[in-house]
Structures are given as C-alpha cells and as structure tokens.
Design a protein around this motif. Structure first.
Motif, PDB file in Angstrom:
ATOM      1  N   UNK A   1       5.393   4.345   1.944  1.00 51.99           N
ATOM      2  CA  UNK A   1       4.654   3.083   2.029  1.00 51.99           C
ATOM      3  C   UNK A   1       5.007   2.361   3.319  1.00 51.99           C
ATOM      4  N   UNK A   2       4.029   2.196   4.188  1.00 55.95           N
ATOM      5  CA  UNK A   2       4.217   1.453   5.445  1.00 55.95           C
ATOM      6  C   UNK A   2       5.436   1.923   6.234  1.00 55.95           C
TER       7      UNK A   2
ATOM      8  N   UNK B   1       0.835  -1.195   0.000  1.00 50.84           N
ATOM      9  CA  UNK B   1       0.000   0.000   0.000  1.00 50.84           C
ATOM     10  C   UNK B   1       0.870   1.244   0.000  1.00 50.84           C
ATOM     11  N   UNK B   2       0.590   2.136  -0.909  1.00 53.87           N
ATOM     12  CA  UNK B   2       1.281   3.423  -1.002  1.00 53.87           C
ATOM     13  C   UNK B   2       0.437   4.422  -0.213  1.00 53.87           C
ATOM     14  N   UNK B   3       1.052   5.101   0.750  1.00 53.98           N
ATOM     15  CA  UNK B   3       0.329   6.059   1.574  1.00 53.98           C
ATOM     16  C   UNK B   3       0.215   7.416   0.898  1.00 53.98           C
TER      17      UNK B   3
ATOM     18  N   UNK C   1      -3.527   3.044  -1.483  1.00 58.13           N
ATOM     19  CA  UNK C   1      -3.832   1.949  -2.401  1.00 58.13           C
ATOM     20  C   UNK C   1      -2.516   1.395  -2.926  1.00 58.13           C
ATOM     21  N   UNK C   2      -2.573   0.347  -3.743  1.00 55.97           N
ATOM     22  CA  UNK C   2      -1.355  -0.202  -4.340  1.00 55.97           C
ATOM     23  C   UNK C   2      -1.058   0.399  -5.709  1.00 55.97           C
ATOM     24  N   UNK C   3      -1.997   1.181  -6.259  1.00 55.18           N
ATOM     25  CA  UNK C   3      -1.769   1.838  -7.545  1.00 55.18           C
ATOM     26  C   UNK C   3      -2.521   3.156  -7.581  1.00 55.18           C
TER      27      UNK C   3
END
Length: 80
Positions: A67-68, A25-27, A46-48
């Motif tokens: 991300x995380x 997951x990209x923040x 989301x991831x994209x």
C-alpha cells in the motif's frame, strides 16, 4: 515496514474467501505459504478487496499487503 498501515483481515480463519480492508489504497496482496513460496498475487487498487481462496490447501499463510510503497504482513489460517 510491518504494521505501518492499518489493515483488517476477516474472516480469519477463512475457507473460501478473505476480505482485506484498509483506510489506504491497497495496491496488491501476495499470499505466501509456510515454505515461503508465493501462492497467489492479487491486484487490488482499492481500500477493500474480497480475495478468493478456492483451490488453495488448508494451512497457515502470510499475506503481504502492498500500500503506497509500504508493506504490512498478516497471518491467516485457511480451513476446509
């Protein structure tokens, strides 16, 4: 730390938008110009994500992908 998370950026060079994609997951994504100034921050969660670059000046930019709790940096070229 750079390159800890796998990130795909496409198309590059870009003109109107870029896609940022990861298995994680990209923040958020920060877009930094050649002078080091923050030009745009985009929340993702989301991831994209397709990021609209309309209105930004042609040139070289650095994307800082959060991300995380980890960071990845990628270079992009924006063309007209």
């Amino acid at each position: 730390m750079d390159d800890v998370i796998a990130i795909n950026i496409f198309p590059n060079p870009a003109n109107i938008y870029i896609n940022v994609q990861s298995e994680h997951t990209i923040d958020k994504v920060d877009i930094i110009d050649e002078t080091g100034s923050l030009q745009k921050t985009v929340s993702v969660n989301n991831t994209q994500k397709a990021i609209n670059l309309e209105g930004m000046t042609s040139g070289h930019y650095i994307l800082i992908i959060h991300s995380n709790g980890q960071l990845a940096k990628r270079k992009i070229v924006l063309i007209e």
